[in-house]
Design an enzyme around this catalytic site. Structure first.
Site, PDB file in Angstrom:
ATOM      1  CE1 TYR A 154       6.330   8.576  -3.112  1.00 14.72           C
ATOM      2  CE2 TYR A 154       5.203  10.629  -2.657  1.00 14.72           C
ATOM      3  CZ  TYR A 154       5.180   9.256  -2.766  1.00 14.72           C
ATOM      4  OH  TYR A 154       4.018   8.559  -2.532  1.00 14.72           O
ATOM      5  CE  LYS A 204       5.714  -1.456   9.849  1.00 13.13           C
ATOM      6  NZ  LYS A 204       4.546  -2.080  10.500  1.00 13.13           N
ATOM      7  CG  ASP A 236       1.265  -1.640  10.404  1.00 14.04           C
ATOM      8  OD1 ASP A 236       1.514  -0.678  11.162  1.00 14.04           O
ATOM      9  OD2 ASP A 236       1.809  -2.750  10.529  1.00 14.04           O
ATOM     10  CG  ASP A 260       0.794  10.048  -2.134  1.00 13.58           C
ATOM     11  OD1 ASP A 260      -0.380  10.385  -2.363  1.00 13.58           O
ATOM     12  OD2 ASP A 260       1.601   9.783  -3.040  1.00 13.58           O
ATOM     13  CG  ASP A 264      -4.975   9.333  -2.324  1.00  4.26           C
ATOM     14  OD1 ASP A 264      -4.976  10.546  -2.037  1.00  4.26           O
ATOM     15  OD2 ASP A 264      -4.600   8.898  -3.420  1.00  4.26           O
TER      16      ASP A 264
END
Length: 371
Positions: A154, A204, A236, A260, A264
């Site tokens: 970001y 990852k 994942d 993030d 959620d």
């Protein structure tokens, strides 16, 4: 008498509505516990763009830095989706003109250096049926996602959209320094020591070099925390395991992007994203906010769930003010309201005897708190 100065940033959309209910809770806390709470409101996001042509006015940033803590609502909406690109040539990020509400929020976090985003995920007993996951899978879920908040993709540069070989190309950069990784990992380890002493590092590393650096830094730090059981999962797999067996998790630490998304996802274990608060903690400042967005599709209709915002107040009193009794009283008040069958609109079909709008739900929680 103890005095707390709190900066209120309602923002846009339902951020205004849910923040108003949190203000009711602050008033109730004053009455019940005899604490002096001073609040000052500042504009941020789209509302600030309309008033000042910047999503983060200098007055807002100064007010946040002067406060004991910041209570944030939500920002954004379709009205501000196509703001002109800012071309201000100013190296001081506190004075740049931010051209979207979201950039204003990112800049606020960066300027306050609130690097640790703490997102607790817990299930109220009264709402076991509210989740799409089987009750036996989610009963007693109590986990925390620790998300690095002010670095990663970001904030990484270079970034942008440009023409290459006759076609548009978009690009972003995920970048972390070892010091940025170390401080969030230390925070997560210390949090795990206060809980069930389990830490899962989500990355990852099979694909991304930046994740490989995360693992290297964790391997160096883990020697200082022999009491913590550490595991690693690719993002994942972690996203699958959160649904398959959420009870396996205690503290999850991960980067900005993965945190993030995963937090959620984890919110759906509880039945609604309108139930989960968050804290953004740094060495000098702290910001508290519900994890949901501004929900422009329901803004102004008294449909929002204010519980995540009110629970953010509980996190504020526990973390910034060390007032655990007040924090517990807030959570107990919400549990009592839910146990009585009262529901917000997003939870209307789950054991409800009475469905209330945002305003009325705020009133109900404050009333129970004062009983």
């Amino acid at each position: 008498m103890t005095t707390y100065n709190i900066a209120i940033l309602k923002g846009d959309g339902i951020g205004v509505e849910v923040s108003n209910q949190s203000l009711k809770m602050l008033n109730a806390i004053q009455k019940r516990f005899g604490i002096d709470i001073q609040t000052q409101e500042y504009l941020v996001g789209g509302a600030a763009l309309d008033a000042y042509n910047t999503a983060l006015p200098e007055s807002t940033l100064k007010g946040c830095k002067a406060a004991d803590a910041v209570l944030f609502g939500a920002i954004g909406g379709p009205k501000w989706d196509k703001q002109p690109t800012n071309t201000a040539n100013n190296k001081d990020s506190a004075h740049l003109l931010y051209d979207t509400p979201e950039k204003g929020l990112l800049a606020l976090r960066k300027n306050l250096q609130v690097y640790a985003n703490i997102r607790p995920v817990f299930v109220f007993e009264s709402l076991l049926e509210a989740s799409t996951i089987k009750p036996e899978v989610i009963k007693n879920v109590d986990l925390v996602v620790v998300r690095e908040l002010i670095s990663g993709i970001y904030f990484g540069k270079p970034r942008g959209i440009e023409v290459r070989n006759g076609e548009r190309v978009g690009f972003n950069t995920m970048i972390y320094s070892e010091s940025e990784i170390a401080r969030i990992v230390h925070y997560a380890f210390k949090l795990a020591q206060q809980r069930r002493k389990k830490l899962c590092v989500v990355d990852k590393a099979n694909v991304l070099e930046v994740s490989q650096l995360w693992r290297q830094v964790v391997a160096e730090i883990v020697k200082q925390y022999n009491d913590i059981a550490v595991s690693y999962q690719y993002v994942d797999n972690a996203s699958m395991q959160l649904i398959r067996n959420p009870l396996d998790f205690d503290v999850i630490v991960t980067n900005n992007l993965f945190g993030d998304i995963l937090s959620d996802e984890a919110s759906q274990l509880t039945g609604s994203i309108g139930l989960l608060p968050s804290a953004s903690i740094g060495d000098s400042y702290a910001l508290y906010e519900p994890i949901h967005g501004s929900a422009p599709d329901i803004a102004g209709q008294n449909l929002a769930n204010p519980m995540a915002s009110i629970l953010s107040v509980a996190m504020m009193f526990e973390n910034s003010f060390q007032q655990k009794e007040i924090a517990q009283a807030i959570r107990q008040s919400i549990e009592k309201v839910l146990h009585s069958g009262v529901r917000s609109k997003d939870l209307a079909s789950f054991g409800s005897t009475q469905v209330l709008g945002c305003e009325e739900m705020g009133n109900a929680i404050a009333k129970v708190f004062l009983e």
